[in-house]
Design an enzyme around this catalytic site. Sequence first.
Site, PDB file in Angstrom:
ATOM      1  N   PRO A  93       0.819  -1.218   0.000  1.00  0.00           N
ATOM      2  CA  PRO A  93       0.000   0.000   0.000  1.00  0.00           C
ATOM      3  C   PRO A  93       0.853   1.269   0.000  1.00  0.00           C
ATOM      4  O   PRO A  93       0.366   2.339  -0.331  1.00  0.00           O
ATOM      5  CB  PRO A  93      -0.804  -0.099   1.307  1.00  0.00           C
ATOM      6  CG  PRO A  93      -0.750  -1.532   1.706  1.00  0.00           C
ATOM      7  CD  PRO A  93       0.548  -2.052   1.184  1.00  0.00           C
ATOM      8  N   GLU A 123       0.802  -7.901   8.368  1.00  0.00           N
ATOM      9  CA  GLU A 123       1.139  -6.471   8.324  1.00  0.00           C
ATOM     10  C   GLU A 123       2.240  -6.166   7.314  1.00  0.00           C
ATOM     11  O   GLU A 123       2.552  -5.006   7.072  1.00  0.00           O
ATOM     12  CB  GLU A 123       1.529  -5.965   9.713  1.00  0.00           C
ATOM     13  CG  GLU A 123       0.363  -5.936  10.706  1.00  0.00           C
ATOM     14  CD  GLU A 123      -0.872  -5.211  10.168  1.00  0.00           C
ATOM     15  OE1 GLU A 123      -0.733  -4.055   9.755  1.00  0.00           O
ATOM     16  OE2 GLU A 123      -1.963  -5.823  10.179  1.00  0.00           O
ATOM     17  N   ARG A 161      -0.816  -8.807 -21.231  1.00  0.00           N
ATOM     18  CA  ARG A 161      -1.549  -8.529 -22.467  1.00  0.00           C
ATOM     19  C   ARG A 161      -0.840  -7.521 -23.356  1.00  0.00           C
ATOM     20  O   ARG A 161      -1.241  -7.310 -24.497  1.00  0.00           O
ATOM     21  CB  ARG A 161      -2.990  -8.135 -22.179  1.00  0.00           C
ATOM     22  CG  ARG A 161      -3.178  -7.105 -21.111  1.00  0.00           C
ATOM     23  CD  ARG A 161      -4.620  -7.012 -20.670  1.00  0.00           C
ATOM     24  NE  ARG A 161      -5.526  -6.815 -21.792  1.00  0.00           N
ATOM     25  CZ  ARG A 161      -5.539  -5.741 -22.561  1.00  0.00           C
ATOM     26  NH1 ARG A 161      -4.692  -4.765 -22.331  1.00  0.00           N
ATOM     27  NH2 ARG A 161      -6.374  -5.644 -23.559  1.00  0.00           N
ATOM     28  N   ASP A 176      -6.846   0.238 -26.608  1.00  0.00           N
ATOM     29  CA  ASP A 176      -7.306   0.214 -25.223  1.00  0.00           C
ATOM     30  C   ASP A 176      -7.616   1.595 -24.668  1.00  0.00           C
ATOM     31  O   ASP A 176      -6.939   2.560 -24.970  1.00  0.00           O
ATOM     32  CB  ASP A 176      -6.241  -0.404 -24.314  1.00  0.00           C
ATOM     33  CG  ASP A 176      -6.347  -1.902 -24.253  1.00  0.00           C
ATOM     34  OD1 ASP A 176      -7.335  -2.430 -24.783  1.00  0.00           O
ATOM     35  OD2 ASP A 176      -5.442  -2.527 -23.687  1.00  0.00           O
TER      36      ASP A 176
END
Length: 256
Positions: A93, A123, A161, A176
């Site tokens: 994160p 954690e 991809r 895209d």
Amino acid sequence: MDIHVVTIFPEMFSAITEHGVIARAVKQGVLSITLHNPRDFAEDRHSTIDGRPYGGGPGMVMMPDVMSRVLEAAVLAASSVSGVRPRVVYLSPQGQQFDHGAAQEFALESSNEALVLLAGRYEGVDERVLARFVDEEWSVGDYVLSGGELPAMIMIDAIARLLPSSLGNVESAEQDSFVDGLLDCPHYTRPENFNGDKVPQVLMSGDHQAIERWRLKQALGRTWLRRPELLEKKELTADESQLLEEFKLESLDKGT
Ligand code: 9D3
């Protein structure tokens, strides 16, 4: 491209390795995915991989000895083919936010070398291991997940991809959404009249230039409506600005 993933939940990765674009890329030999389980490197009789955090607090931390051994093995396996040290990425994160630009960069820069993805649980991983092994940290967005596995799969999917010859047609990667900084236009298929709801006439016209312009106008309009911050980042051509003005006028007409 060889991707090595360090994870205590290797089974989760069958979600991507057994289906769709990634399964095809693996079968074609464009991509290989190797899983390394820290549990296999634990040496006590309970196969312990986590410990209580020094300083107290909730949760557990992935232990440095076990994590060093599994990372050593993953880095060795990853460099054995190409001979060069792999890029080691920690899903966290606290990382930079992964986006399409990052996916393109990974697909280009790392297509000839290997990538090691470290997915944490609890954690996270003891900081000393991160300092020794990790080159970059990446996040997939500002929301709390329960581990790095889904983020690793998101990165693998987005990168795979874009690898040369991994898509049926290279065009679809170029078309895209986000490649040109705009959201996608609406799509329609048979039947032409669905319970009285008709396909936009221009798409039935066979006028390819008019269709292209309509799609661009819709893409600009939807981006303006739904993700205006994307338009602020993008330099519009005179033609694109005019199409967007037309869209805005048409959307006013619909409102009244
Ligand atoms: C609730 C636990 N938090 C304590 C304040 C910290 C925390 C630790 C571990 C939050 C999430 C995680 C697990 N997440 C990931 O490993 C992760 C992640 C994410 O949660 N969101 C977006 N991208 C990523 S990449 C890895």
